[in-house]
Design an enzyme around this catalytic site. Structure first.
Site, PDB file in Angstrom:
ATOM      1  N   TYR A   1       0.858  -1.188   0.000  1.00 38.92           N
ATOM      2  CA  TYR A   1       0.000   0.000   0.000  1.00 38.92           C
ATOM      3  C   TYR A   1       0.892   1.235   0.000  1.00 38.92           C
ATOM      4  O   TYR A   1       1.924   1.261  -0.650  1.00 38.92           O
ATOM      5  CB  TYR A   1      -0.965  -0.079   1.192  1.00 38.92           C
ATOM      6  CG  TYR A   1      -2.151   0.848   1.083  1.00 38.92           C
ATOM      7  CD1 TYR A   1      -2.915   0.918  -0.077  1.00 38.92           C
ATOM      8  CD2 TYR A   1      -2.497   1.668   2.149  1.00 38.92           C
ATOM      9  CE1 TYR A   1      -3.995   1.776  -0.173  1.00 38.92           C
ATOM     10  CE2 TYR A   1      -3.586   2.528   2.062  1.00 38.92           C
ATOM     11  CZ  TYR A   1      -4.322   2.579   0.893  1.00 38.92           C
ATOM     12  OH  TYR A   1      -5.383   3.432   0.803  1.00 38.92           O
TER      13      TYR A   1
ATOM     14  N   ASP B   1     -25.691 -16.876 -18.325  1.00 37.56           N
ATOM     15  CA  ASP B   1     -27.107 -16.944 -17.935  1.00 37.56           C
ATOM     16  C   ASP B   1     -27.881 -15.679 -18.287  1.00 37.56           C
ATOM     17  O   ASP B   1     -28.589 -15.098 -17.452  1.00 37.56           O
ATOM     18  CB  ASP B   1     -27.224 -17.252 -16.437  1.00 37.56           C
ATOM     19  CG  ASP B   1     -26.769 -18.667 -16.108  1.00 37.56           C
ATOM     20  OD1 ASP B   1     -26.513 -19.438 -17.045  1.00 37.56           O
ATOM     21  OD2 ASP B   1     -26.669 -18.993 -14.912  1.00 37.56           O
TER      22      ASP B   1
ATOM     23  N   ALA C   1     -29.756 -19.463 -26.639  1.00 37.33           N
ATOM     24  CA  ALA C   1     -28.334 -19.164 -26.757  1.00 37.33           C
ATOM     25  C   ALA C   1     -27.530 -20.390 -27.173  1.00 37.33           C
ATOM     26  O   ALA C   1     -26.764 -20.356 -28.140  1.00 37.33           O
ATOM     27  CB  ALA C   1     -27.820 -18.615 -25.427  1.00 37.33           C
TER      28      ALA C   1
ATOM     29  N   LYS D   1     -19.317 -20.708 -10.885  1.00 42.61           N
ATOM     30  CA  LYS D   1     -18.544 -20.560 -12.110  1.00 42.61           C
ATOM     31  C   LYS D   1     -17.156 -20.022 -11.802  1.00 42.61           C
ATOM     32  O   LYS D   1     -16.149 -20.485 -12.362  1.00 42.61           O
ATOM     33  CB  LYS D   1     -19.295 -19.607 -13.053  1.00 42.61           C
ATOM     34  CG  LYS D   1     -18.848 -19.674 -14.490  1.00 42.61           C
ATOM     35  CD  LYS D   1     -19.257 -20.990 -15.110  1.00 42.61           C
ATOM     36  CE  LYS D   1     -18.991 -21.012 -16.589  1.00 42.61           C
ATOM     37  NZ  LYS D   1     -20.195 -21.034 -17.393  1.00 42.61           N
TER      38      LYS D   1
END
Length: 393
Positions: A36, A134, A194, A91
């Site tokens: 950082y 989806d 699809a 996923k």
């Protein structure tokens, strides 16, 4: 205890499937100063000076966004973005497990195509690629087309193209088993969403024989009054094999191959019995296929496959998408010196066909019980990635 209850208990105990981990320890003030402030400012300045450096200095180089609007989730339909989140998490977990890639679920709560596209464009900076997931047809086609055109990173709608890749791989090997020729085969695709659209287009690119696509209205042909010129279904109506009229049963008479991406129980044993000898039946509706494999085999099918993991020949896009994005990331890294404009890659039909051939080649001796490799075959993602990397434009 059945799978549904076990899955609910698992998710409840973990509060989801994903977490964020750091790649370097943060245990001292020196660590903090590098990760950082003040050290990170040097990294920011370098990227400001050379924008392409973002690919080498940040998480972007190996991170995928899994993006949905929740309108076509599994077999559940339009259940919304919150209910879609567990699937997107899953996923992402598969991207990590099978492709070694970071992935993050992005649920965009809108059905407006323009708004969806603009939101994805605005949040695309941290990602090497966009995996659309989806999203209902026909919106998914327009969303994908526009994002491919308007983003500098690759865009891949897995429900379309991942499924098509695995279907083609399975069909290549099923043709070997049945001693048929894909170039002369009569193929029927049930489902014009699809997945069905992408499967038909990839098979056509691969110079498959007659391809007939069916939807709820029966065979898709140019004479149907509910199909307007210029629409995606009109493109399907122009494929070789389209007939002037009839339903699924009519389309299947004398067909060599059935590919189902529709709904449960829509195909009967009588329909399969009317197909050509040694028929190939890929009934991939989940969780209940168009016809159960045992019924199809009893009616004369030689090779069967489903999308289920508890049956033989699981034709599932998990065999494709991790390797596809691994290959994309590898191709992008080789272009890192060309700057942002030189990094754009396209996952076209040629790339998808090469991925399918690589996947099919992993099965040495195809048989009715094995036409695709198993999802836990450690060679799958690497083979697909290599094919994608060396065929991508």
């Amino acid at each position: 205890m059945d799978t549904d209850i076990k899955s609910l208990n698992l998710h409840a105990s973990l509060r989801g499937k994903l977490s964020v981990e750091t790649k370097t320890p943060i245990e001292s003030f020196e660590d903090l100063s590098l990760v950082y402030t003040p050290g990170v400012a040097a990294v920011c300045r370098e990227i400001a000076r050379n924008p392409a450096a973002v690919n080498d200095l940040t998480i972007k180089s190996d991170t995928v966004a899994v993006v949905t609007n929740g309108t076509a989730v599994l077999g559940l339909g339009n259940i919304g973005t919150a209910a879609a989140l567990p699937v997107m998490e899953g996923k992402c977990a598969l991207f990590k497990r099978f492709g070694g890639l970071n992935a993050f679920p992005v649920c965009v709560d809108t059905r407006d195509v323009n708004e969806f596209v603009e939101i994805v464009k605005k949040i695309a900076v941290p990602f090497a690629g966009i995996n659309l997931e989806d999203i209902a047809a026909p919106e998914c086609f327009e969303i994908e087309r526009r994002l491919i055109e308007e983003l500098e990173i690759p865009v891949f709608h897995d429900d379309q193209h991942g499924t098509a890749i695995v279907v083609l791989a399975a069909l290549i090997n099923a043709m070997k088993v049945t001693e048929k020729n894909i170039g002369t085969a009569r193929i029927v695709v049930l489902g014009a969403g699809a997945a069905g659209t992408a499967i038909a287009k990839l098979l056509h690119f691969y110079e498959a024989g007659e391809i007939t696509v069916c939807d709820r209205g029966g065979i898709i042909h140019a004479g149907r009054k509910d199909i307007s010129p210029g629409t995606y279904k009109h493109e399907l109506a122009l494929l070789p094999g389209s007939k002037a009229e009839g339903g699924v049963a009519d389309a299947l008479k004398g067909a060599d191959v059935f590919i189902g991406v529709s709904g449960p129980g829509l195909v009967t044993k009588e329909m399969v019995a009317g197909m050509n000898r040694d028929a190939i039946v890929f009934a991939m509706a989940n969780p209940v296929p168009e016809i159960m494999p045992g019924e199809a085999e009893a009616a004369g099918a030689m090779v069967t496959g489903t999308g289920r993991s508890d049956m033989k020949n699981q034709i599932n896009n998990v065999l494709a998408f991790p390797g596809v994005f691994m290959g994309v990331v590898a191709a992008l890294r080789e272009r890192s010196d060309d700057g942002p404009k030189g990094r754009k890659v396209f996952i076209d039909e040629r790339v998808k066909a090469a991925a399918a051939e690589a996947l099919a080649a992993l099965v040495d001796n195809p048989s009715p019980d094995r036409i695709v490799p198993g999802v836990f075959d450690k060679n799958v993602a690497a083979a697909v990635a290599l094919a994608v990397k060396y065929n991508i434009q």
